[in-house]
Write a protein that holds these residues in place. Structure first.
Motif, PDB file in Angstrom:
ATOM      1  N   GLY A 181      44.127  -5.429  51.620  1.00 51.05           N
ATOM      2  CA  GLY A 181      45.379  -5.796  50.969  1.00 51.05           C
ATOM      3  C   GLY A 181      45.791  -7.244  51.118  1.00 51.05           C
ATOM      4  N   ARG A 182      44.915  -8.054  51.703  1.00 55.88           N
ATOM      5  CA  ARG A 182      45.337  -9.428  52.020  1.00 55.88           C
ATOM      6  C   ARG A 182      45.759 -10.219  50.768  1.00 55.88           C
ATOM      7  NH1 ARG A 182      40.073 -12.911  52.868  1.00 55.88           N
ATOM      8  NH2 ARG A 182      38.694 -11.990  51.335  1.00 55.88           N
ATOM      9  N   ASP A 183      45.014 -10.087  49.667  1.00 55.67           N
ATOM     10  CA  ASP A 183      45.373 -10.858  48.472  1.00 55.67           C
ATOM     11  C   ASP A 183      46.546 -10.226  47.734  1.00 55.67           C
ATOM     12  OD1 ASP A 183      43.377 -12.628  49.112  1.00 55.67           O
ATOM     13  OD2 ASP A 183      41.972 -11.968  47.560  1.00 55.67           O
ATOM     14  N   SER A 231      40.144  -9.284  40.258  1.00 52.67           N
ATOM     15  CA  SER A 231      39.000  -8.608  40.873  1.00 52.67           C
ATOM     16  C   SER A 231      38.254  -9.608  41.741  1.00 52.67           C
ATOM     17  CB  SER A 231      38.072  -8.072  39.772  1.00 52.67           C
ATOM     18  OG  SER A 231      36.788  -7.792  40.292  1.00 52.67           O
ATOM     19  N   ARG A 232      38.409  -9.460  43.046  1.00 55.15           N
ATOM     20  CA  ARG A 232      37.675 -10.359  43.948  1.00 55.15           C
ATOM     21  C   ARG A 232      36.638  -9.559  44.737  1.00 55.15           C
ATOM     22  NH1 ARG A 232      36.792 -11.868  48.989  1.00 55.15           N
ATOM     23  NH2 ARG A 232      35.620 -13.798  48.974  1.00 55.15           N
ATOM     24  N   PHE A 233      35.386  -9.907  44.477  1.00 59.07           N
ATOM     25  CA  PHE A 233      34.242  -9.288  45.170  1.00 59.07           C
ATOM     26  C   PHE A 233      34.214  -7.773  44.949  1.00 59.07           C
ATOM     27  CE2 PHE A 233      31.993 -12.238  48.341  1.00 59.07           C
ATOM     28  CZ  PHE A 233      32.073 -13.290  47.444  1.00 59.07           C
ATOM     29  N   ALA A 287      45.253   4.864  46.030  1.00 54.59           N
ATOM     30  CA  ALA A 287      43.873   5.211  46.411  1.00 54.59           C
ATOM     31  C   ALA A 287      43.201   5.863  45.215  1.00 54.59           C
ATOM     32  CB  ALA A 287      43.890   6.170  47.602  1.00 54.59           C
ATOM     33  N   ASP A 288      42.277   5.150  44.599  1.00 53.61           N
ATOM     34  CA  ASP A 288      41.609   5.697  43.411  1.00 53.61           C
ATOM     35  C   ASP A 288      40.374   4.866  43.089  1.00 53.61           C
ATOM     36  OD1 ASP A 288      41.215   7.397  41.282  1.00 53.61           O
ATOM     37  OD2 ASP A 288      43.184   7.055  40.387  1.00 53.61           O
ATOM     38  N   ASP A 289      39.537   5.419  42.239  1.00 55.53           N
ATOM     39  CA  ASP A 289      38.386   4.703  41.696  1.00 55.53           C
ATOM     40  C   ASP A 289      38.895   3.895  40.501  1.00 55.53           C
ATOM     41  OD1 ASP A 289      36.230   3.946  40.148  1.00 55.53           O
ATOM     42  OD2 ASP A 289      35.225   5.881  40.251  1.00 55.53           O
ATOM     43  N   ILE A 323      47.546  -6.351  38.543  1.00 60.07           N
ATOM     44  CA  ILE A 323      46.825  -5.242  39.167  1.00 60.07           C
ATOM     45  C   ILE A 323      45.611  -5.796  39.892  1.00 60.07           C
ATOM     46  CG2 ILE A 323      45.555  -4.670  37.008  1.00 60.07           C
ATOM     47  CD1 ILE A 323      45.606  -1.707  38.104  1.00 60.07           C
ATOM     48  N   GLU A 324      45.473  -5.405  41.156  1.00 59.33           N
ATOM     49  CA  GLU A 324      44.270  -5.796  41.892  1.00 59.33           C
ATOM     50  C   GLU A 324      43.294  -4.628  41.908  1.00 59.33           C
ATOM     51  OE1 GLU A 324      44.358  -7.515  45.897  1.00 59.33           O
ATOM     52  OE2 GLU A 324      42.187  -7.801  45.703  1.00 59.33           O
ATOM     53  N   LEU A 325      42.067  -4.902  41.474  1.00 61.25           N
ATOM     54  CA  LEU A 325      41.006  -3.893  41.417  1.00 61.25           C
ATOM     55  C   LEU A 325      40.159  -4.011  42.676  1.00 61.25           C
ATOM     56  CD1 LEU A 325      40.052  -4.790  37.736  1.00 61.25           C
ATOM     57  CD2 LEU A 325      41.482  -2.866  38.473  1.00 61.25           C
ATOM     58  N   GLY A 326      40.373  -3.114  43.634  1.00 65.18           N
ATOM     59  CA  GLY A 326      39.631  -3.180  44.894  1.00 65.18           C
ATOM     60  C   GLY A 326      40.310  -4.118  45.870  1.00 65.18           C
ATOM     61  N   CYS A 327      41.463  -3.687  46.386  1.00 59.44           N
ATOM     62  CA  CYS A 327      42.287  -4.590  47.215  1.00 59.44           C
ATOM     63  C   CYS A 327      41.830  -4.652  48.661  1.00 59.44           C
ATOM     64  CB  CYS A 327      43.749  -4.180  47.149  1.00 59.44           C
ATOM     65  SG  CYS A 327      44.063  -2.556  47.881  1.00 59.44           S
ATOM     66  N   GLY A 328      40.938  -3.725  49.083  1.00 61.89           N
ATOM     67  CA  GLY A 328      40.475  -3.742  50.463  1.00 61.89           C
ATOM     68  C   GLY A 328      41.624  -3.641  51.445  1.00 61.89           C
TER      69      GLY A 328
HETATM   70  C1  LIG Z   1      33.948  -6.681  49.274  1.00 62.98           C
HETATM   71  S1  LIG Z   1      35.406  -5.685  49.352  1.00 62.98           S
HETATM   72  C2  LIG Z   1      36.590  -6.815  48.671  1.00 62.98           C
HETATM   73  C3  LIG Z   1      37.999  -6.498  49.072  1.00 62.98           C
HETATM   74  C4  LIG Z   1      39.046  -7.517  48.621  1.00 62.98           C
HETATM   75  N1  LIG Z   1      39.056  -7.698  47.180  1.00 62.98           N
HETATM   76  C5  LIG Z   1      38.844  -8.847  49.322  1.00 62.98           C
HETATM   77  O1  LIG Z   1      38.418  -9.799  48.673  1.00 62.98           O
HETATM   78  O2  LIG Z   1      39.107  -8.909  50.516  1.00 62.98           O
HETATM   79  C6  LIG Z   1      35.125  -4.534  47.999  1.00 62.98           C
HETATM   80  C7  LIG Z   1      36.235  -3.507  47.863  1.00 62.98           C
HETATM   81  O3  LIG Z   1      36.125  -2.840  46.604  1.00 62.98           O
HETATM   82  C8  LIG Z   1      36.418  -1.465  46.779  1.00 62.98           C
HETATM   83  N2  LIG Z   1      35.776  -0.755  45.672  1.00 62.98           N
HETATM   84  C9  LIG Z   1      34.484  -0.817  45.295  1.00 62.98           C
HETATM   85  N3  LIG Z   1      34.262  -0.048  44.215  1.00 62.98           N
HETATM   86  C10 LIG Z   1      35.455   0.526  43.909  1.00 62.98           C
HETATM   87  C11 LIG Z   1      35.882   1.418  42.887  1.00 62.98           C
HETATM   88  N4  LIG Z   1      35.037   1.870  41.964  1.00 62.98           N
HETATM   89  N5  LIG Z   1      37.181   1.780  42.865  1.00 62.98           N
HETATM   90  C12 LIG Z   1      38.048   1.332  43.802  1.00 62.98           C
HETATM   91  N6  LIG Z   1      37.703   0.472  44.788  1.00 62.98           N
HETATM   92  C13 LIG Z   1      36.422   0.078  44.835  1.00 62.98           C
HETATM   93  C14 LIG Z   1      35.874  -1.145  48.156  1.00 62.98           C
HETATM   94  O4  LIG Z   1      36.452   0.021  48.703  1.00 62.98           O
HETATM   95  C15 LIG Z   1      36.222  -2.416  48.920  1.00 62.98           C
HETATM   96  O5  LIG Z   1      37.492  -2.316  49.496  1.00 62.98           O
END
Ligand SMILES: C[S@@+](CC[C@H](N)C(=O)[O-])C[C@H]1O[C@@H](n2cnc3c(N)ncnc32)[C@H](O)[C@@H]1O
Length: 227
Positions: free
Chosen positions: A64-66, A122-124, A103-105, A57-62
């Protein structure tokens, strides 16, 4: 940021303000995203230690590249992000039997069930949430991992050059460039993980991991395992 939101912020504070600002910032950011881009160095470094066929599971995929990189290389992937714009683009273009976009928190979502995943990535994104949200999330991640499952984290450190810039809104936390960042103390993160029950397999803090344009920040990498 539009005028309505800017005005609204005058009367709101705390988590509601953070939610509005970050959602607006990331939706704007991803609305200009049109094409696949390179996976991060972190994803490339993690791939060799992730077994094909396992579920990540990727937390915060942005954009989607990773997540897409892991799926193309044999993992089953569930990719979550709060940005509806990013996720709807990904769903319409890239979803297939090996990858699902939600799409969710990720803090409050039910997607992190019990005993569901081999890996959490979890990246960034750990620095995008408050310390209270992090505490909730790490326990949920622990519960959602299978025995021997691993959590991979790359996150901004208090040693980052941009630490301290912008508006201070909490301990080590700032609004800078219209979004929230909470810079992490490595020892605090590893202690928290250990207190939940994780074993720390790797914990490093260095630059040359996340070079982007002319930036080369000191970042933290942690690999934690549910034993
Ligand atoms: C700096 S970007 C990193 C994106 C990706 N992991 C990357 O390295 O390219 C941070 C991402 O985390 C998402 N994000 C931040 N807080 C979040 C939350 N509570 N639930 C879901 N997504 C979250 C943002 O929408 C954003 O896409």
């Amino acid at each position: 940021m539009d005028l309505y939101l800017a005005k609204k912020q005058e009367s709101i504070t705390g988590s509601e303000r953070k939610y509005l600002m970050d959602n607006t910032y990331w939706d704007n950011y991803y609305s200009t995203m049109n094409e696949w881009i390179e996976p991060s160095q972190f994803a490339k470094d993690i791939l060799p230690i992730a077994d094909k066929g396992k579920v990540l599971i990727e937390l915060g995929c942005g954009n989607g590249r990773d997540a897409l990189f892991f799926a193309k290389n044999g993992l089953k992937v569930v990719a979550v992000d709060q940005s509806k714009i990013a996720i709807s683009k990904l769903q319409s273009t890239y979803a297939n039997e090996n990858i699902e976009f939600i799409a969710d928190d990720f803090v409050h979502s039910n997607v992190l069930g019990s005993d569901s995943f081999n890996y959490a990535y979890s990246r960034f994104t750990m620095h995008s949430i408050t310390e209270e949200e992090q505490d909730i999330l790490l326990q949920k991640v622990y519960d959602s991992l299978k025995i021997n499952g691993k959590l991979f984290i790359e996150v901004r450190s208090v040693k980052d050059d941009i630490y301290g810039l912008g508006e201070e809104v909490g301990r080590n936390a700032y609004y800078y460039n219209e979004h929230y960042r909470r810079f992490i103390v490595l020892e605090e993160l590893t202690q928290k993980l250990q207190s939940i029950g994780f074993q720390i397999n790797k914990a490093v803090e260095a630059n040359n991991f996340a070079i982007y344009k002319d930036e080369n920040p000191i970042v933290i990498r942690v690999i934690a395992q549910k034993s």
